[in-house]
Design an enzyme around this catalytic site. Structure first.
Site, PDB file in Angstrom:
ATOM      1  N   GLY A 170      -9.115  -9.257  -1.601  1.00  0.00           N
ATOM      2  CA  GLY A 170      -7.942  -9.708  -0.854  1.00  0.00           C
ATOM      3  C   GLY A 170      -7.372 -11.043  -1.277  1.00  0.00           C
ATOM      4  N   LYS A 223     -18.272 -17.388   1.018  1.00  0.00           N
ATOM      5  CA  LYS A 223     -19.687 -17.198   1.311  1.00  0.00           C
ATOM      6  C   LYS A 223     -20.520 -16.589   0.189  1.00  0.00           C
ATOM      7  CE  LYS A 223     -19.417 -16.368   6.268  1.00  0.00           C
ATOM      8  NZ  LYS A 223     -19.468 -15.211   7.167  1.00  0.00           N
ATOM      9  N   GLY A 273     -12.681  -4.106  -0.277  1.00  0.00           N
ATOM     10  CA  GLY A 273     -14.076  -3.711  -0.014  1.00  0.00           C
ATOM     11  C   GLY A 273     -14.575  -2.688  -1.012  1.00  0.00           C
ATOM     12  N   ARG A 333       0.820  -1.222   0.000  1.00  0.00           N
ATOM     13  CA  ARG A 333       0.000   0.000   0.000  1.00  0.00           C
ATOM     14  C   ARG A 333       0.844   1.259   0.000  1.00  0.00           C
ATOM     15  NH1 ARG A 333      -4.421  -2.336   4.139  1.00  0.00           N
ATOM     16  NH2 ARG A 333      -5.875  -3.102   2.572  1.00  0.00           N
TER      17      ARG A 333
HETATM   18  P1  AMP Z   1     -13.742 -14.717   0.621  1.00  0.00           P
HETATM   19  O1  AMP Z   1     -13.083 -13.879   1.679  1.00  0.00           O
HETATM   20  O2  AMP Z   1     -15.227 -14.855   0.784  1.00  0.00           O
HETATM   21  O3  AMP Z   1     -13.317 -14.333  -0.778  1.00  0.00           O
HETATM   22  O4  AMP Z   1     -13.239 -16.201   0.882  1.00  0.00           O
HETATM   23  C1  AMP Z   1     -11.887 -16.569   0.813  1.00  0.00           C
HETATM   24  C2  AMP Z   1     -11.711 -17.839   1.588  1.00  0.00           C
HETATM   25  O5  AMP Z   1     -12.551 -18.845   1.082  1.00  0.00           O
HETATM   26  C3  AMP Z   1     -10.320 -18.382   1.541  1.00  0.00           C
HETATM   27  O6  AMP Z   1      -9.725 -18.278   2.797  1.00  0.00           O
HETATM   28  C4  AMP Z   1     -10.491 -19.828   1.121  1.00  0.00           C
HETATM   29  O7  AMP Z   1      -9.732 -20.717   1.887  1.00  0.00           O
HETATM   30  C5  AMP Z   1     -11.968 -20.076   1.385  1.00  0.00           C
HETATM   31  N1  AMP Z   1     -12.502 -21.140   0.543  1.00  0.00           N
HETATM   32  C6  AMP Z   1     -12.391 -21.245  -0.791  1.00  0.00           C
HETATM   33  N2  AMP Z   1     -12.967 -22.388  -1.216  1.00  0.00           N
HETATM   34  C7  AMP Z   1     -13.454 -23.021  -0.139  1.00  0.00           C
HETATM   35  C8  AMP Z   1     -14.144 -24.248   0.065  1.00  0.00           C
HETATM   36  N3  AMP Z   1     -14.437 -25.046  -0.969  1.00  0.00           N
HETATM   37  N4  AMP Z   1     -14.496 -24.575   1.318  1.00  0.00           N
HETATM   38  C9  AMP Z   1     -14.184 -23.769   2.347  1.00  0.00           C
HETATM   39  N5  AMP Z   1     -13.538 -22.603   2.227  1.00  0.00           N
HETATM   40  C10 AMP Z   1     -13.177 -22.228   0.999  1.00  0.00           C
END
Ligand code: AMP
Length: 398
Positions: free
Chosen positions: A356, A200, A379, A35
């Site tokens: 991220g 999620k 974000g 950054r």
């Molecule tokens: P996000 O912050 O929502 O973009 O999620 C990123 C996180 O999702 C990372 O830390 C990954 O380890 C996790 N992730 C990706 N695929 C999976 C999966 N199939 N099951 C559980 N966690 C996951």
């Protein structure tokens, strides 16, 4: 608004909002200076013109006013190094007598870093009086903090109104971010593929909804894919699932079909018997995962299918990993996607990677300089692609 590259800063004091919210270890050493280094071109251009630079930033989330832990003074030595030994001064407060005097005394070519803006609760509240006090420190306002552009804070948005249009502008970093985001969202060459992954569905509903009006193809991977697969009647074992979002997933699939947007879900998955780096693994159809097993990465067929879609795209937006790429056994899918995005870019596609974890992935796999643009604002980027107006952008453009 004025164009930064066309503005001559000679004799001016530029008040530059940067995002110096870098991670520090317990010895106050910077563990990742991305950054800070991202703001260097903007600072250098002002100095080269014969102007001086007053830097303001937030740092962490201090609760009760000033504290050693959240002081920006820990960054001064490194900033000097990044600026090849230019004079970098530090003011122990971001407003008040000392800051005012130091700003007034600042000479062309000098840089002054103000103490953490968030030592004042007025910053996050978007307080007008506080914004006005800050505005008095400089002749021209430059916003180079895309990472906080989605916040209507005093220094990121409210302050802009205290400068006439020709004295407020984006810095080089922010200009690059805004240009590439606008190109993808409003000026995309088709086919336009959005790759959305991560944990999620609930975090990504709004971006998916907005992309249904923009993209031709949406690839859904990562943990969030299993909520969609279950909504379609699949058996997903112990894979991540947001039961309360099954209806939403179903609606998104229906809307996509009505709009002619092609949604791609992974036909197969790398499955594991536990969420651990040492888990036993196998592969399985994503809609028929045995009980007790969970999908932690996209499988080989999914990789092939997704990569083919990516390689015929002219515009690519990527947010979120395809699997648990932090663990060796489950990083292949994310790595394959990173490679395909780099190859498509080499063949002329415009690719924007943001958020991220996908940024961490392209960095880790060595593809950061092989995609068109890597966004620094997690974000802010997400909110932009959700279709929201970002206060930091609107304030400069108004
Ligand atoms: P996000 O912050 O929502 O973009 O999620 C990123 C996180 O999702 C990372 O830390 C990954 O380890 C996790 N992730 C990706 N695929 C999976 C999966 N199939 N099951 C559980 N966690 C996951």
């Amino acid at each position: 608004m004025s164009q930064f590259s066309e503005h001559n800063f000679k004799g001016e004091k530029a008040l530059v909002r940067v995002d110096f919210n870098v991670p520090l270890n317990d010895k106050y050493q910077i563990t990742d200076d991305t950054r800070m280094s991202a703001a260097v071109p903007t600072i250098q251009k002002i100095i080269k013109d014969g102007g001086s630079v007053i830097l303001m930033s937030h740092f962490g989330r201090p609760k009760d006013g000033p504290s050693e832990k959240y002081s920006l003074k820990h960054l001064v030595v490194h900033l000097r190094r990044l600026l090849n030994g230019e004079t970098v001064l530090f003011a122990n407060d971001c407003i008040g007598e000392e800051a005012t005097k130091m700003c007034a005394d600042l000479q062309p070519g000098e840089v002054l870093l103000l103490e953490n803006l968030r030592f004042y609760k007025e910053e996050e509240k978007g307080d007008e009086t506080f914004a006005e006090k800050l505005s008095k420190l400089g002749d021209v306002y430059v916003n180079d903090a895309f990472g906080t552009a989605h916040r209507a804070h005093a220094s990121t948005a409210v302050i802009a109104k205290f400068f006439p249009a020709e004295k407020r502008m984006f810095g080089l970093l922010m200009e690059g971010e805004v240009k590439s985001a606008e190109k993808v969202l409003h000026n995309s060459e088709k086919p336009f593929t959005a790759i959305i992954g991560g944990a999620k569905v609930s975090d990504k509903i709004m971006i998916l909804e907005n992309l249904l009006n923009k993209a031709t193809d949406i690839i859904i991977g990562g943990g969030m894919a299993y909520t969609f697969l279950k909504a379609m009647g699949g058996k997903i074992g112990n894979s991540l699932c947001e039961e309360d979002r099954l209806g939403t997933a179903d609606e998104i699939l229906k809307k996509a079909s009505a709009k002619g947007v092609c949604i791609h879900l992974p036909p197969d998955s790398i499955i594991a018997d536990k969420f651990e780096a040492t888990a036993d693994t196998s592969d399985a159809p994503s809609n028929n995962i045995p009980d007790g097993w969970m999908g932690l990465d996209i499988g080989p067929n999914a990789c092939d299918q997704f990569c083919n879609v990516i390689k015929r795209s002219k515009t690519i937006l990527w947010n979120g990993p395809m699997g648990v790429f932090e663990m060796e056994k489950f990083r292949h899918g994310t790595k394959a996607i990173a490679k395909a995005v780099a190859e498509a870019t080499d063949s002329g596609a415009f690719s924007l990677v943001g958020g991220g974890d996908s940024v961490a992935a392209v960095n880790q796999f060595g593809y950061a300089d092989k995609v068109s643009y890597v966004s620094t604002g997690g974000g802010a980027m997400l909110e932009y692609f959700e279709g929201k107006e970002l206060p930091g952008i609107a304030a400069i453009k108004q």
